[in-house]
Design a protein around this motif. Sequence first.
Motif, PDB file in Angstrom:
ATOM      1  N   ILE B 183       0.853  -1.191   0.000  1.00 42.95           N
ATOM      2  CA  ILE B 183       0.000   0.000   0.000  1.00 42.95           C
ATOM      3  C   ILE B 183       0.891   1.243   0.000  1.00 42.95           C
ATOM      4  O   ILE B 183       1.762   1.376   0.840  1.00 42.95           O
ATOM      5  CB  ILE B 183      -0.948  -0.011   1.216  1.00 42.95           C
ATOM      6  CG1 ILE B 183      -1.801  -1.292   1.190  1.00 42.95           C
ATOM      7  CG2 ILE B 183      -1.831   1.227   1.229  1.00 42.95           C
ATOM      8  CD1 ILE B 183      -2.709  -1.473   2.393  1.00 42.95           C
ATOM      9  N   PRO B 184       0.668   2.150  -0.961  1.00 47.01           N
ATOM     10  CA  PRO B 184       1.587   3.287  -1.097  1.00 47.01           C
ATOM     11  C   PRO B 184       1.522   4.283   0.067  1.00 47.01           C
ATOM     12  O   PRO B 184       0.512   4.403   0.763  1.00 47.01           O
ATOM     13  CB  PRO B 184       1.133   3.974  -2.387  1.00 47.01           C
ATOM     14  CG  PRO B 184       0.314   2.971  -3.102  1.00 47.01           C
ATOM     15  CD  PRO B 184      -0.316   2.104  -2.048  1.00 47.01           C
ATOM     16  N   GLN B 185       2.618   4.981   0.192  1.00 43.28           N
ATOM     17  CA  GLN B 185       2.787   6.041   1.184  1.00 43.28           C
ATOM     18  C   GLN B 185       1.632   7.054   1.148  1.00 43.28           C
ATOM     19  O   GLN B 185       1.168   7.509   2.182  1.00 43.28           O
ATOM     20  CB  GLN B 185       4.126   6.739   0.877  1.00 43.28           C
ATOM     21  CG  GLN B 185       4.519   7.881   1.769  1.00 43.28           C
ATOM     22  CD  GLN B 185       5.064   7.430   3.111  1.00 43.28           C
ATOM     23  OE1 GLN B 185       5.255   6.244   3.359  1.00 43.28           O
ATOM     24  NE2 GLN B 185       5.293   8.382   3.995  1.00 43.28           N
ATOM     25  N   PHE B 186       1.132   7.382  -0.047  1.00 41.70           N
ATOM     26  CA  PHE B 186       0.108   8.434  -0.148  1.00 41.70           C
ATOM     27  C   PHE B 186      -1.256   7.962   0.353  1.00 41.70           C
ATOM     28  O   PHE B 186      -2.172   8.755   0.513  1.00 41.70           O
ATOM     29  CB  PHE B 186       0.005   8.993  -1.581  1.00 41.70           C
ATOM     30  CG  PHE B 186      -0.294   7.979  -2.653  1.00 41.70           C
ATOM     31  CD1 PHE B 186      -1.588   7.561  -2.896  1.00 41.70           C
ATOM     32  CD2 PHE B 186       0.737   7.455  -3.423  1.00 41.70           C
ATOM     33  CE1 PHE B 186      -1.861   6.633  -3.890  1.00 41.70           C
ATOM     34  CE2 PHE B 186       0.474   6.524  -4.426  1.00 41.70           C
ATOM     35  CZ  PHE B 186      -0.824   6.112  -4.657  1.00 41.70           C
ATOM     36  N   ARG B 187      -1.372   6.666   0.593  1.00 42.67           N
ATOM     37  CA  ARG B 187      -2.619   6.136   1.141  1.00 42.67           C
ATOM     38  C   ARG B 187      -2.428   5.677   2.585  1.00 42.67           C
ATOM     39  O   ARG B 187      -3.363   5.692   3.376  1.00 42.67           O
ATOM     40  CB  ARG B 187      -3.068   4.947   0.276  1.00 42.67           C
ATOM     41  CG  ARG B 187      -4.537   4.925   0.011  1.00 42.67           C
ATOM     42  CD  ARG B 187      -4.907   4.246  -1.266  1.00 42.67           C
ATOM     43  NE  ARG B 187      -4.584   2.846  -1.430  1.00 42.67           N
ATOM     44  CZ  ARG B 187      -5.230   1.837  -0.859  1.00 42.67           C
ATOM     45  NH1 ARG B 187      -6.223   2.060  -0.030  1.00 42.67           N
ATOM     46  NH2 ARG B 187      -4.889   0.596  -1.114  1.00 42.67           N
ATOM     47  N   LEU B 188      -1.223   5.254   2.900  1.00 46.46           N
ATOM     48  CA  LEU B 188      -0.940   4.759   4.246  1.00 46.46           C
ATOM     49  C   LEU B 188       0.522   5.071   4.572  1.00 46.46           C
ATOM     50  O   LEU B 188       1.416   4.308   4.209  1.00 46.46           O
ATOM     51  CB  LEU B 188      -1.180   3.236   4.309  1.00 46.46           C
ATOM     52  CG  LEU B 188      -0.887   2.571   5.649  1.00 46.46           C
ATOM     53  CD1 LEU B 188      -1.795   3.101   6.741  1.00 46.46           C
ATOM     54  CD2 LEU B 188      -1.038   1.054   5.531  1.00 46.46           C
ATOM     55  N   PRO B 189       0.769   6.205   5.232  1.00 43.25           N
ATOM     56  CA  PRO B 189       2.160   6.571   5.533  1.00 43.25           C
ATOM     57  C   PRO B 189       2.853   5.483   6.349  1.00 43.25           C
ATOM     58  O   PRO B 189       2.279   4.943   7.298  1.00 43.25           O
ATOM     59  CB  PRO B 189       2.020   7.873   6.337  1.00 43.25           C
ATOM     60  CG  PRO B 189       0.701   8.429   5.915  1.00 43.25           C
ATOM     61  CD  PRO B 189      -0.181   7.237   5.665  1.00 43.25           C
ATOM     62  N   LYS B 190       4.079   5.154   5.955  1.00 46.58           N
ATOM     63  CA  LYS B 190       4.805   4.051   6.589  1.00 46.58           C
ATOM     64  C   LYS B 190       5.137   4.358   8.051  1.00 46.58           C
ATOM     65  O   LYS B 190       5.290   3.449   8.866  1.00 46.58           O
ATOM     66  CB  LYS B 190       6.085   3.737   5.806  1.00 46.58           C
ATOM     67  CG  LYS B 190       5.838   3.359   4.341  1.00 46.58           C
ATOM     68  CD  LYS B 190       4.814   2.237   4.184  1.00 46.58           C
ATOM     69  CE  LYS B 190       4.009   2.388   2.912  1.00 46.58           C
ATOM     70  NZ  LYS B 190       2.630   1.917   3.021  1.00 46.58           N
ATOM     71  N   GLU B 191       5.236   5.643   8.388  1.00 48.85           N
ATOM     72  CA  GLU B 191       5.517   6.030   9.766  1.00 48.85           C
ATOM     73  C   GLU B 191       4.387   5.548  10.681  1.00 48.85           C
ATOM     74  O   GLU B 191       4.617   5.166  11.838  1.00 48.85           O
ATOM     75  CB  GLU B 191       5.620   7.562   9.894  1.00 48.85           C
ATOM     76  CG  GLU B 191       6.681   8.214   8.989  1.00 48.85           C
ATOM     77  CD  GLU B 191       6.307   8.237   7.504  1.00 48.85           C
ATOM     78  OE1 GLU B 191       5.101   8.339   7.184  1.00 48.85           O
ATOM     79  OE2 GLU B 191       7.215   8.126   6.656  1.00 48.85           O
ATOM     80  N   HIS B 195       4.629   2.976  13.743  1.00 50.16           N
ATOM     81  CA  HIS B 195       4.142   3.337  15.073  1.00 50.16           C
ATOM     82  C   HIS B 195       3.319   2.200  15.672  1.00 50.16           C
ATOM     83  O   HIS B 195       3.455   1.861  16.851  1.00 50.16           O
ATOM     84  CB  HIS B 195       3.296   4.616  14.988  1.00 50.16           C
ATOM     85  CG  HIS B 195       2.712   5.032  16.306  1.00 50.16           C
ATOM     86  ND1 HIS B 195       3.424   5.762  17.225  1.00 50.16           N
ATOM     87  CD2 HIS B 195       1.498   4.788  16.861  1.00 50.16           C
ATOM     88  CE1 HIS B 195       2.665   5.965  18.296  1.00 50.16           C
ATOM     89  NE2 HIS B 195       1.489   5.383  18.102  1.00 50.16           N
ATOM     90  N   GLU B 196       2.474   1.596  14.843  1.00 53.63           N
ATOM     91  CA  GLU B 196       1.647   0.481  15.324  1.00 53.63           C
ATOM     92  C   GLU B 196       2.532  -0.711  15.689  1.00 53.63           C
ATOM     93  O   GLU B 196       2.260  -1.437  16.650  1.00 53.63           O
ATOM     94  CB  GLU B 196       0.629   0.053  14.260  1.00 53.63           C
ATOM     95  CG  GLU B 196      -0.283   1.175  13.741  1.00 53.63           C
ATOM     96  CD  GLU B 196      -1.419   1.521  14.696  1.00 53.63           C
ATOM     97  OE1 GLU B 196      -1.337   1.144  15.884  1.00 53.63           O
ATOM     98  OE2 GLU B 196      -2.391   2.172  14.265  1.00 53.63           O
ATOM     99  N   ILE B 197       3.596  -0.918  14.922  1.00 59.26           N
ATOM    100  CA  ILE B 197       4.487  -2.042  15.195  1.00 59.26           C
ATOM    101  C   ILE B 197       5.270  -1.794  16.487  1.00 59.26           C
ATOM    102  O   ILE B 197       5.498  -2.710  17.280  1.00 59.26           O
ATOM    103  CB  ILE B 197       5.401  -2.297  13.977  1.00 59.26           C
ATOM    104  CG1 ILE B 197       4.543  -2.935  12.877  1.00 59.26           C
ATOM    105  CG2 ILE B 197       6.588  -3.187  14.333  1.00 59.26           C
ATOM    106  CD1 ILE B 197       5.143  -2.930  11.519  1.00 59.26           C
ATOM    107  N   LYS B 198       5.616  -0.543  16.720  1.00 60.07           N
ATOM    108  CA  LYS B 198       6.313  -0.205  17.967  1.00 60.07           C
ATOM    109  C   LYS B 198       5.404  -0.504  19.167  1.00 60.07           C
ATOM    110  O   LYS B 198       5.869  -0.985  20.203  1.00 60.07           O
ATOM    111  CB  LYS B 198       6.717   1.268  17.957  1.00 60.07           C
ATOM    112  CG  LYS B 198       7.630   1.589  19.119  1.00 60.07           C
ATOM    113  CD  LYS B 198       7.995   3.055  19.217  1.00 60.07           C
ATOM    114  CE  LYS B 198       8.615   3.363  20.568  1.00 60.07           C
ATOM    115  NZ  LYS B 198       7.661   3.230  21.691  1.00 60.07           N
ATOM    116  N   ALA B 199       4.112  -0.259  18.984  1.00 62.00           N
ATOM    117  CA  ALA B 199       3.171  -0.550  20.071  1.00 62.00           C
ATOM    118  C   ALA B 199       3.192  -2.039  20.407  1.00 62.00           C
ATOM    119  O   ALA B 199       3.095  -2.426  21.579  1.00 62.00           O
ATOM    120  CB  ALA B 199       1.765  -0.106  19.676  1.00 62.00           C
TER     121      ALA B 199
END
Lengths: 280, 463
Positions: B183-191, B195-199
């Motif tokens: 899913i591209p950055q413009f639809r779902l920013p990788k940051e 962040h969710e993975i860090k959680a």
Amino acid sequence: MAKILFMQNLAPSIYEFVVDAPLVAHKCQPGQFVMVRTDEYSERIPLTIADFDREKGTITLIVQAVGNTTQHLCESFKEGDDILDIAGPLGQPSHMKNFGTVVVVGGGIGVAPVYPIARAYHELGNKVISIIGARNKDLVIWQDKMAAISDEVIVTTDDGSAGRKGFVTDPLREMLEAGAKVDLVLAIGPVIMMKNVAATTKPFEVPTTASLNTIMVDGTGMCGGCRVMVGGENKFACVDGPEFDAHQVDFANLVMRQQMYKNQEVLEYSCGGHCRCVEE
Amino acid sequence: MRGGMRNAMPEQPADIRNKNFEEVALGYTKEMAVDEAQRCLNCPKPRCVEGCPVNVEIPKFIKAVAEENFAEAIKILKRKNSLPAVCGRVCPQENQCESKCVLGIKGESVAIGRLERFVADYARENGLDAVEAGEITPKGKKVAIVGSGPSGLTAAGDLAKLGYEVTLYEALHDAGGVLMYGIPQFRLPKEIVQHEIKALKDLGVKIVVNAVIGRTFTIKELMEEEGFDAVYVGTGAGLPYFMQIDGENLNGVYSANEFLTRVNLMKAYQFPKVATPVYVGKKAAIVGAGNVAMDAARTAKRLGAEHVYIVYRRGEDEMPARKEEIHHAKEEGIELRLLNNPVRILGDDKGWVNGLECVKMELGEPDASGRRSPVEVKGSEYVLDVDMVVMAIGQGPNPLIKQTTPELEVNKRGNIVANEVGATSIPGVFAGGDIVTGAATVISAMGAGKRAAQAIDEYLNNL
């Protein structure tokens, strides 16, 4: 992270790296490769495992500085540095058994991936005849290592500065024309060399295997960038290969596909590769 | 309130966003979110909840938003959905929760997805979504999760909360699976994904990247040598399909997977600052009409393709992509070539694409899927002038685990056979998401991960 434990220059632009990669070393078999990403700006590139030590948890990679990432690895990394990512072992292991007499052909740094396969052939009782080819004597690598596991080693150079003058296909053809019993030929090296080896053995109907080092992104079957026509079917070199029946490979298509990023490579080199001079 | 209409989503203008990789939809402001939340009737029997594959308590979190209690809203969301910032962006809400909303009968349904996104973003930006540590009682058992896409992430989060020692194995160098490479950055920013993975890491989940299960470890080795009591396989649909037509091996032909992986995971849009190159033509044909095709088309446009065509053998009503994605794509200048089926790809003498031969189609009778099946119009072949082709006709299961786990039952397409809670033919091995169902949505994969986490808990409690 994979630490470089040992690094040495084998020949102009050719380096040997011994890398701490216990998970790979634990499992890898001759013929398999790893995907390497040197740092966060790097490509993912496939490198065939040239040797491994299960006890020490290390693998050996032989790298020729030819593209952006390989240049970066050879020129900017030193012993003690960490390679950011190494994933593997990947690809189908080489098919191993006692075939009888096997001729292994390594062109340039192709000698390195040939080595662990040839060693395994040797250990299984095969008669191993090794043909090593290079442009000139400075580019001949691992001749001693190959000699230790071969019944015979033949060296060819384009300019005759080491071994006999000519190409790897010359002694191979002579051998086959003389009626030598050869049960299998394995060729690893530049695409054009593998193509010529396949053409040489075809009339003699000697089973011939080539290990294809195609363009890859993930190396796990996900992108399809490594697809190659084999016997009229599209195969993925990363999961179906990297070894294929060389008589079935569409080498012309492979040569063409290797050119895909030639224009971009020129753009990269114009700024010296990893200089990071271009912002957004 | 607004005559039954929902609050519009602020967006980057189409002719600006189609030249950058910044997010298209900008998200509700606090005022918009509160206003939108106040539209919810808080139905006694909320049908929206049934429409959600993970049964988020939708009216409750919306009520909290209406009361401006965002800390409570994120808590309610996270009880059922560990990835609200992702789901708020990429879920097809119009077919799920929002399709059930009673407001939708006469006007527009509550914008549940946009509210979910707002709450997740607000919580992230204001530090309200930190994991509350100390509530978890360790169970002393280990679970391995194979694949760190939406299904694996969900299962990992749920199992960690239940007290299991969870290790998440990822073949690539970054965790996130399709959320990172597809899913591209413009639809779902990788940051946001990271962040969710860090959680999850904060919950105690151990993440091992560069581990290709089937090769680095087999499933059997995970259980017998690495000491895992159960394994969840969520390896997705990662193997790209090609049409098997002439010319697919020409230079300039990509699978959507390769094109998107180069741009998203490897960040080739920053080339040559990053080393991974990507080829983009002046005229690109994207074959297929699902969400992946829309992503590939809009990415090609952003990378400078002057004409980008969606080539699809059926009509617009049959396009499988979300309406919103099709709408965005059209706004950005993507041209639809509907009722066109590729016949072969043409190339020049250097092996580069220089045309896509298509045949025109017309719609006939409905087929098994209920969609009207396309029929070739005889003699209508023509060549579409393109110098790039992207095949976005679907993905299948990766064969690695199948090849190296002979006792694992798979169907004829290579998908793992699993029951409704994910149990496979091997005791202790569960599977879910696209590897079981074939390519579907992020949220359905998450639902499968959730159900499997429950089933794994029951299985391990009964061991």
